[in-house]
Design a protein around this motif. Structure first.
Motif, PDB file in Angstrom:
ATOM      1  N   GLN A   1       0.907  -1.486  -0.131  1.00 59.17           N
ATOM      2  CA  GLN A   1       0.045   0.460   0.273  1.00 59.17           C
ATOM      3  C   GLN A   1       0.676   1.160  -0.110  1.00 59.17           C
ATOM      4  O   GLN A   1       1.134   1.541   1.197  1.00 59.17           O
ATOM      5  CB  GLN A   1      -1.229  -0.375   1.389  1.00 59.17           C
ATOM      6  N   LYS A   2       0.400   2.065  -1.503  1.00 62.50           N
ATOM      7  CA  LYS A   2       1.790   3.434  -1.409  1.00 62.50           C
ATOM      8  C   LYS A   2       1.712   4.499  -0.457  1.00 62.50           C
ATOM      9  O   LYS A   2       2.739   4.874   0.344  1.00 62.50           O
ATOM     10  CB  LYS A   2       1.910   3.544  -2.360  1.00 62.50           C
ATOM     11  N   LYS A   3       0.269   4.745   0.096  1.00 64.15           N
ATOM     12  CA  LYS A   3      -0.254   5.686   0.968  1.00 64.15           C
ATOM     13  C   LYS A   3      -0.481   5.343   2.318  1.00 64.15           C
ATOM     14  O   LYS A   3      -1.398   4.576   2.891  1.00 64.15           O
ATOM     15  CB  LYS A   3      -1.288   6.962   0.384  1.00 64.15           C
ATOM     16  N   LYS A   4       0.560   5.866   3.519  1.00 67.32           N
ATOM     17  CA  LYS A   4       0.027   5.043   4.423  1.00 67.32           C
ATOM     18  C   LYS A   4      -0.691   5.687   5.475  1.00 67.32           C
ATOM     19  O   LYS A   4       0.855   7.135   6.130  1.00 67.32           O
ATOM     20  CB  LYS A   4       1.154   3.895   5.566  1.00 67.32           C
ATOM     21  N   ILE A   5      -1.466   5.757   6.354  1.00 69.19           N
ATOM     22  CA  ILE A   5      -2.093   6.858   6.680  1.00 69.19           C
ATOM     23  C   ILE A   5      -2.312   5.622   8.504  1.00 69.19           C
ATOM     24  O   ILE A   5      -2.561   5.655   8.669  1.00 69.19           O
ATOM     25  CB  ILE A   5      -2.708   7.830   7.133  1.00 69.19           C
ATOM     26  N   MET A   6      -0.870   6.464   9.745  1.00 72.68           N
ATOM     27  CA  MET A   6      -1.797   5.925  11.523  1.00 72.68           C
ATOM     28  C   MET A   6      -1.747   7.041  11.783  1.00 72.68           C
ATOM     29  O   MET A   6      -1.769   8.354  11.509  1.00 72.68           O
ATOM     30  CB  MET A   6      -0.332   5.613  11.738  1.00 72.68           C
TER      31      MET A   6
END
Length: 210
Positions: free
Chosen positions: A114-119
């Motif tokens: 997954q290229k766009k990672k949001i945490m």
């Protein structure tokens, strides 16, 4: 290394630097802080102190980590965004460990594809953390982030910002790869074959008077 800002003499910078690859040019002094943050993240083992809402672009090799630290007000959550520009990354976040990794973290992002990672992680107090007073007398806490790669190398950008816990809850946007669906066409074909075989048997039985 040589850094030229604004109206610089490139030939003079080349003479100062050990090689042309170590010459860096910036348009204005406002770009210098971002450049220093990026350079620090690329060379230091200790977490790079990163500013909120600052975008850092850097690289990481396989089996190594880039470490970052963010100062967050205790009443807020921290939203961390990592975008892979090339290769793929894994991200680990901790409230207590300056060097989070696979087996010691509070939140992880293990889906490297997954290229766009949001945490999002809460800055809430834990027994192992102590808050510090900021200039506006609000308690702040450190959040630590590490980025590694499961490819030979990866280039990525990272940015973090505070968000309101009431509409920005702890977790990730990790989306597991869905399983490959079983085609109903195969079932339909098999059903047709069974019906056809039954019809042929019936004709065969009638022919022999069975």
């Amino acid at each position: 290394m040589a850094i030229g800002i604004g109206e610089y003499n490139f030939q003079q910078l080349k003479k100062i630097s050990s090689s042309e690859s170590h010459v860096y040019t910036l348009s204005t002094f406002t770009e210098l802080e971002k450049f220093i943050s990026t350079l620090t993240a690329s060379t230091c083992y200790e977490p790079c102190p990163a500013h909120l809402n600052e975008t850092i672009i850097t690289n990481v090799a396989k089996d190594t980590h880039q470490y970052f630290s963010y100062k967050v007000s205790e009443s807020s959550n921290l939203e961390i965004s990592v975008a892979d520009l090339s290769g793929s990354t894994l991200v680990y976040v901790s409230r207590t460990n300056p060097h989070p990794y696979k087996y010691d973290n509070d939140i992880s992002f293990d889906l490297s594809q997954q290229k766009k990672k949001i945490m999002v992680i809460s800055a809430r107090p834990t027994p192992d953390t102590k808050g510090k007073r900021s200039t506006n007398d609000e308690l702040t806490r450190q959040i630590y982030v590490s980025v590694t790669s499961d490819t030979d190398s990866a280039r990525f950008n990272i940015e973090a910002k505070e968000c309101d816990p009431s509409n920005c809850t702890e977790g990730t946007n990790e989306t597991p790869t869905p399983p490959i669906p079983i085609s109903s066409g195969g079932i339909f074909t098999a059903t047709k074959f069974v019906v056809l075989s039954f019809a042929m048997l019936r004709i065969l039985f009638e022919s022999y008077g069975i």
